[in-house]
Design an enzyme around this catalytic site. Structure first.
Site, PDB file in Angstrom:
ATOM      1  N   TYR A  76      -0.546  -0.013  10.374  1.00  0.00           N
ATOM      2  CA  TYR A  76      -0.684  -0.610   9.080  1.00  0.00           C
ATOM      3  C   TYR A  76       0.344  -0.077   8.115  1.00  0.00           C
ATOM      4  CZ  TYR A  76      -2.916  -1.430   4.202  1.00  0.00           C
ATOM      5  OH  TYR A  76      -3.127  -1.889   3.307  1.00  0.00           O
ATOM      6  N   SER A 136       0.906  -1.156   0.212  1.00  0.00           N
ATOM      7  CA  SER A 136       0.117  -0.182   0.075  1.00  0.00           C
ATOM      8  C   SER A 136       0.806   1.206   0.151  1.00  0.00           C
ATOM      9  CB  SER A 136      -0.915   0.019   1.238  1.00  0.00           C
ATOM     10  OG  SER A 136      -1.522   1.191   1.574  1.00  0.00           O
TER      11      SER A 136
END
Length: 243
Positions: free
Chosen positions: A165, A152
């Site tokens: 994350y 990501s």
């Protein structure tokens, strides 16, 4: 038969592929696309019902009946058993797609409980390490082993409140690049794919005010996974961004 953004041409015919987080979102779209391209699938997810629905869809579209593996990726010993089972049944593995991931809390780093931090690291990083550890020997037995891991743009660490994350994806990128550097003289290739904004449940949780219809569906990027998974792929250690 076709699926995703283009017609199926048998690019993965006869290939055996393991996909994690396969029951929905990007994982399910990739599974259906791979099946349309002729792959035999081993699908891993926690939700049995969703796996069974995906099984039905794949077979309705003419794909080979997949092997369903209901499994929590934090059961690391189970991942070791997966490698042994695949070796016994198939003798090799052609494709690994490490797609499963969790968002974790969007909150200041100082507010994160250690157990939640550990859970995000376990699913997003350690599970992929354990998959590599378990399945690398099988990928090396393929004539062209391929591994694709989903990362990501959050890995940059530039966004406040995305601590677990962001850190987990940055660690995953370092892990995959290290692995890729170690397999340069083999027939195995490992790469990262950053999907960008995609219409998924995780995206909706992260951006609740966003109109999901303004985003591309997971099917729109499935062909990128095919390109990184097929024998013709020459990339190794690269980060491919969906455009």
């Amino acid at each position: 038969m076709s699926n995703g953004t283009g017609p199926a041409t048998g690019r993965l015919e006869g290939r055996l592929a393991v996909i994690t987080g396969a029951s929905r979102g990007i994982g399910a779209a990739v599974a259906r696309r791979f099946a349309a391209e002729g792959a035999q699938l081993v699908l891993i997810a926690r939700t049995v019902g969703a796996l069974e629905e995906l099984d039905d869809a794949i077979r309705a579209e003419g794909g080979k009946q997949p092997v369903l593996v209901p499994h929590d990726l934090r059961d690391f010993d189970g991942l070791d058993r997966l490698g042994a089972s695949l070796h016994e049944r198939y003798g090799k593995l052609d494709i690994l797609v490490g797609n499963a991931g969790i968002l974790g809390p969007l909150t200041p780093v100082g507010h994160i409980s250690p157990d939640i931090w550990q859970e995000v690291m376990d699913v997003n990083v350690t599970a992929n390490f354990r998959l590599i550890r378990s399945l690398d020997p099988l990928l090396r037995l393929s004539d062209s082993g391929r591994a694709v891991f989903v990362t990501s743009g959050a890995s940059s660490g530039l966004n406040a409140y995305w601590g677990p994350y962001a850190v987990s994806k940055a660690a995953l990128e370092a892990l995959v690049r290290t692995y890729a550097a170690e397999i340069t003289k083999t027939k195995v290739k490992a790469n990262l794919l950053s999907p960008g904004p995609i219409r998924t449940m995780m995206r909706a949780a992260a951006f609740p005010g966003e109109d999901p219809q303004s985003l591309r569906p997971p099917e729109a990027i499935a062909d990128l996974f095919v390109a990184l998974a097929e024998p013709a792929c020459t990339k190794n250690g690269e980060l491919v961004e969906a455009r």
